[in-house]
Enzyme design. Structure first.
Site, PDB file in Angstrom:
ATOM      1  N   CYS A   1      43.810  45.484  25.718  1.00 48.31           N
ATOM      2  CA  CYS A   1      43.770  45.845  24.364  1.00 48.31           C
ATOM      3  C   CYS A   1      45.099  45.446  23.448  1.00 48.31           C
ATOM      4  CB  CYS A   1      43.913  47.413  24.172  1.00 48.31           C
ATOM      5  SG  CYS A   1      42.447  48.331  25.078  1.00 48.31           S
TER       6      CYS A   1
ATOM      7  N   ARG B   1      43.852  39.696  24.645  1.00 45.59           N
ATOM      8  CA  ARG B   1      44.085  40.753  25.495  1.00 45.59           C
ATOM      9  C   ARG B   1      42.998  41.747  25.875  1.00 45.59           C
ATOM     10  NH1 ARG B   1      49.662  42.480  25.577  1.00 45.59           N
ATOM     11  NH2 ARG B   1      48.914  44.379  26.046  1.00 45.59           N
TER      12      ARG B   1
ATOM     13  N   TRP C   1      39.862  46.483  24.901  1.00 44.56           N
ATOM     14  CA  TRP C   1      39.391  45.864  26.302  1.00 44.56           C
ATOM     15  C   TRP C   1      38.844  47.200  26.946  1.00 44.56           C
ATOM     16  CZ3 TRP C   1      38.161  41.657  28.990  1.00 44.56           C
ATOM     17  CH2 TRP C   1      37.948  41.572  30.543  1.00 44.56           C
TER      18      TRP C   1
ATOM     19  N   ASN D   1      47.006  51.577  23.415  1.00 46.67           N
ATOM     20  CA  ASN D   1      46.959  50.605  24.510  1.00 46.67           C
ATOM     21  C   ASN D   1      47.324  51.119  25.719  1.00 46.67           C
ATOM     22  OD1 ASN D   1      46.799  48.666  26.385  1.00 46.67           O
ATOM     23  ND2 ASN D   1      48.681  47.853  25.652  1.00 46.67           N
ATOM     24  N   GLY D   2      46.409  51.635  26.885  1.00 46.83           N
ATOM     25  CA  GLY D   2      46.735  52.235  27.983  1.00 46.83           C
ATOM     26  C   GLY D   2      45.590  52.964  28.475  1.00 46.83           C
TER      27      GLY D   2
ATOM     28  N   GLU E   1      40.804  32.893  51.477  1.00 48.32           N
ATOM     29  CA  GLU E   1      41.276  32.978  49.860  1.00 48.32           C
ATOM     30  C   GLU E   1      42.336  32.055  49.800  1.00 48.32           C
ATOM     31  OE1 GLU E   1      39.658  33.752  47.648  1.00 48.32           O
ATOM     32  OE2 GLU E   1      41.288  34.130  45.842  1.00 48.32           O
TER      33      GLU E   1
ATOM     34  N   LYS F   1      42.062  28.877  46.761  1.00 48.15           N
ATOM     35  CA  LYS F   1      42.890  28.654  45.777  1.00 48.15           C
ATOM     36  C   LYS F   1      43.630  27.415  45.825  1.00 48.15           C
ATOM     37  CE  LYS F   1      42.313  31.311  43.730  1.00 48.15           C
ATOM     38  NZ  LYS F   1      41.322  32.550  44.200  1.00 48.15           N
TER      39      LYS F   1
ATOM     40  N   GLU G   1      40.877  24.838  44.719  1.00 47.55           N
ATOM     41  CA  GLU G   1      40.364  24.468  43.372  1.00 47.55           C
ATOM     42  C   GLU G   1      41.388  23.974  42.507  1.00 47.55           C
ATOM     43  OE1 GLU G   1      38.663  28.300  42.151  1.00 47.55           O
ATOM     44  OE2 GLU G   1      40.407  29.371  42.901  1.00 47.55           O
TER      45      GLU G   1
ATOM     46  N   HIS H   1      37.966  25.891  69.376  1.00 50.45           N
ATOM     47  CA  HIS H   1      36.591  25.493  69.517  1.00 50.45           C
ATOM     48  C   HIS H   1      36.109  24.390  68.811  1.00 50.45           C
ATOM     49  CE1 HIS H   1      36.241  28.977  72.412  1.00 50.45           C
ATOM     50  NE2 HIS H   1      36.794  29.936  71.468  1.00 50.45           N
TER      51      HIS H   1
ATOM     52  N   LYS I   1      35.317  29.666  34.195  1.00 49.56           N
ATOM     53  CA  LYS I   1      35.582  30.951  34.412  1.00 49.56           C
ATOM     54  C   LYS I   1      34.602  31.906  35.006  1.00 49.56           C
ATOM     55  CE  LYS I   1      38.618  34.144  34.860  1.00 49.56           C
ATOM     56  NZ  LYS I   1      39.243  34.138  36.608  1.00 49.56           N
TER      57      LYS I   1
HETATM   58  C1  F6R Z   1      38.138  31.527  42.316  1.00 46.88           C
HETATM   59  C2  F6R Z   1      37.104  32.086  41.462  1.00 46.88           C
HETATM   60  C3  F6R Z   1      35.690  31.974  41.385  1.00 46.88           C
HETATM   61  C4  F6R Z   1      35.153  33.355  41.354  1.00 46.88           C
HETATM   62  C5  F6R Z   1      33.594  33.409  41.113  1.00 46.88           C
HETATM   63  C6  F6R Z   1      33.092  34.947  41.036  1.00 46.88           C
HETATM   64  O1  F6R Z   1      39.406  31.586  42.081  1.00 46.88           O
HETATM   65  O2  F6R Z   1      37.874  32.765  40.278  1.00 46.88           O
HETATM   66  O3  F6R Z   1      35.335  31.658  42.758  1.00 46.88           O
HETATM   67  O4  F6R Z   1      35.685  34.487  41.871  1.00 46.88           O
HETATM   68  O5  F6R Z   1      33.018  32.534  40.303  1.00 46.88           O
HETATM   69  O6  F6R Z   1      33.233  35.281  39.734  1.00 46.88           O
HETATM   70  P1  F6R Z   1      33.185  36.757  39.340  1.00 46.88           P
HETATM   71  O7  F6R Z   1      34.301  37.599  39.935  1.00 46.88           O
HETATM   72  O8  F6R Z   1      33.381  36.826  37.878  1.00 46.88           O
HETATM   73  O9  F6R Z   1      31.903  37.175  39.589  1.00 46.88           O
END
Ligand code: F6R
Length: 609
Positions: free
Chosen positions: A4, A30, A77, A103-104, A481, A485, A488, A504, A604
């Site tokens: 927000c 935001r 939000w 906001n909060g 994970e 990171k 990508e 193995h 995203k």
């Molecule tokens: C990795 C990344 C993607 C998302 C995946 C799922 O850093 O951002 O692997 O995690 O596309 O996205 P959501 O969580 O939005 O379903």
């Protein structure tokens, strides 16, 4: 709170609405599910608000067409109450004389709402914020002074808030208060302002006052008065001149959204603990009764699910399967039925593969639960019960703060289920819950002490073409994970292995100087892990370990290391141990001239199959 955006304007003359609308556009990062504005015209409050993005609502309602020099605005939000016209801010009291943007999160809003309803107040929305104008209205029955009524309202609020209040009684004034959520004031030529953060104010003024924690500000076109909410002690405002560009300001001074979001994690893990206990309880009851449980997600959210399976198994004797959403139907399809429970996890709530798995499970009569960061997203609409992560918008393409928040929520669910099933002692429950509460300061410390070290590692290993991440038990999830990171963001094709499995086959790859990143906390399997480190060391591998502060056994074997505070229970290690790996990926991207906010080929929100 990163969700927000609020803005307030007290101008000498002219209309505040166009300035408010433009400031809201600068705050839209935001939150952007609803928007609203209020001004005062001839002793009447006038309000325009609706669900949707600012540009669309402006087209529909003409947000600039609100008269009056004093006003407030909000871009939302959603946390409590779905995105909708009635839930959009500003919220008002019964007589529509007081308007509030917030906001909060007001944690005790249910109790306050019940109390106010008993006294005859009529609520219009499902939003926690609405208790604030009603409480001010109620307090005005006994406090003749408006500022005192706001003070006394703040005393009753639990949770976090940055609030701007507008009242027809004092049409040229704004009252602002804050606790934990950010609020800055701007001193301008045309008048004075308040806003959630600096980008909203930059074209209006560069003269900023930071409101302190627990402080109240009274703003009018001529000046600002600051006082402590509790002690009433006055403070002389210190004005700072800001030299940031609008763009830098949006990222709160960080060079990239990703780094900003990594650094927001102390706050977002805290948000993951707020409220929602009733949903945690309800979900854990549903999980308890299920014949079979599947945690379904994609990418980073899938890794959170994988961590969740270790947590459920260890703490609650629950055999939950983590399923990659795009494989769900082929792998488990025929098993799904009325007694299956699917817990879908998705930051965006819009990932097509996850939605397809949800729809498939719903068609077969399964119960579907959700964890998501976006209220109003398809996940919230398809699932019977869902939990909001409260992480605020995640803009960097690589998921960081959403992951740790998901892991926090899954840990809370597993602890709750363990309590119900009596599979963990009350001592252990206490210790785990305490660590979750301490998590913000643990993450803060990691960021403070390890960021530069991680940056140096990225520089040292900038030319390596491949890495392998290794861990045992739940730390294997951190290895996965951490690898994702790095892949990508910096693109070196890399591997992740359960450390025990590495002999193995994978060990054939290891030669002089090959970088091996071991996730090595002090856990029940540390001795075995040390064996795996020795195997790799004997073949010339470079050992980089993420380990507990001062753990001499691991330090002695490591070429490089990152240290994490001591005493994290094994099952909660995924939350702090991923931080240095997020930073390593971020700085590796910079070292290799990649854009960490927009890695190549990635989006995203992946809304295709
Ligand atoms: C990795 C990344 C993607 C998302 C995946 C799922 O850093 O951002 O692997 O995690 O596309 O996205 P959501 O969580 O939005 O379903």
């Amino acid at each position: 709170m990163i969700m927000c955006g609020i803005i307030g304007c007290a101008l000498r003359d002219g209309n505040a609405a166009p300035l408010i609308r433009k400031a809201l556009e600068r705050l839209e990062y935001r939150g952007y599910d609803s928007v609203g504005e209020a001004t005062i015209d001839n002793s009447n409050l006038v309000i325009k608000k609706d669900q949707g993005k600012i540009a669309d609502i402006h087209k529909k309602l003409d947000l600039d067409d609100l008269p009056g020099p004093t006003g407030i605005g909000h871009t939302r939000w959603a946390t409590h109450g779905a995105p909708s016209q009635v839930n959009a801010h500003p919220h008002t009291d019964c007589k529509e004389k007081i308007a509030v943007v917030h906001n909060g999160i007001i944690e005790n809003f249910v109790e306050l709402r019940e109390e106010l309803e008993r006294k005859g107040h009529k609520f219009k929305s499902r939003c926690d914020t609405e208790v604030i104008p009603h409480l001010i209205e109620e307090n005005l029955n006994s406090d003749t002074d408006f500022i005192m009524a706001v003070r006394n309202t703040a005393r009753r609020l639990e949770g976090t808030y940055a609030i701007a209040v507008l009242s027809v009684e004092k049409p040229d004034r704004l009252i602002c208060i804050r606790k934990e959520s950010p609020l800055v004031l701007g001193i301008g030529e045309e008048g004075n302002f308040c806003a959630s953060d600096i980008p909203a104010l930059l074209p209006l003024t560069r003269n900023i006052i930071y409101l302190n924690e627990g402080e109240l500000a009274v703003l009018d076109p001529e000046g600002v008065e600051l006082s402590d909410l509790e002690s009433y002690t006055k403070r002389i405002p210190e004005i700072e001149e800001i030299s940031w560009t609008v763009e830098t300001a949006e990222r709160a001074g960080y060079p990239h959204f990703m780094l900003k979001e990594i650094n927001e994690q102390p706050e977002t893990v805290k948000n993951a603990l707020r409220t929602q206990e009733v949903y945690i309880d309800l979900m854990s009851t549903i999980l308890d009764k299920a014949d079979q449980v599947f945690l379904v997600a994609a990418g980073t959210a899938y890794h959170a699910c994988l961590a969740g399976t270790y947590m459920f198994s260890e703490l609650a004797n629950l055999n939950a399967q983590a399923a990659i959403a795009s494989e769900f139907k082929e792998r488990y399809g025929k098993l799904i039925g009325k007694n299956s429970v699917i817990l879908a996890v998705s930051q965006s709530g819009e990932t097509m593969d996850t939605l397809s798995a949800i729809r498939y499970a719903l068609d077969r009569g399964a119960t579907v639960l959700g964890i998501t960061n976006v209220m109003g997203s398809t996940v919230t609409r398809l699932t019977g019960i869902y939990i909001g992560q409260n992480s605020g918008p995640e803009i960097g393409v690589a998921s960081t703060k959403a992951y740790t928040a998901q892991a926090m929520i899954l840990a809370r669910l597993a602890i709750k289920l363990g309590e119900k099933r009596k599979t963990i002692s009350s001592d252990k429950v206490g210790k785990l819950n305490q660590t979750l509460k301490d998590m913000p300061s643990i993450l803060e410390r990691i960021l403070k002490t390890q960021t530069n070290r991680t940056k140096d590692l990225a520089t040292k290993y900038r030319d390596r073409e491949s890495f392998c991440f290794l861990g045992r038990g739940i730390d294997y999830v951190t290895a996965l994970e951490g690898r994702l990171k790095l892949l990508e963001l910096a693109y070196p094709p890399s591997l992740a292995y359960p450390a025990g499995e590495s002999k193995h086959g994978f060990i054939a790859v290891v030669e002089d100087g090959y970088p091996l990143i071991f996730i090595a906390p002090k856990t029940s399997t540390q001795n075995e892990l040390i064996g795996n480190i020795m195997e790799m060391k004997a073949r010339g591998g470079s050992i980089i370990s993420i380990t507990e502060e001062g753990d001499q056994k691991i330090l002695a074997l490591s070429d490089d290391f990152i240290e994490i505070p001591k005493g994290i229970p094994e099952i909660l290690t995924p939350i702090p141990y991923i931080l240095p790996l997020q930073l390593f990926a971020y700085y590796s991207a910079l070292e290799r001239n990649r854009d960490p906010d927009q890695p190549r080929n990635l989006a995203k929100s992946v809304t295709v199959k």
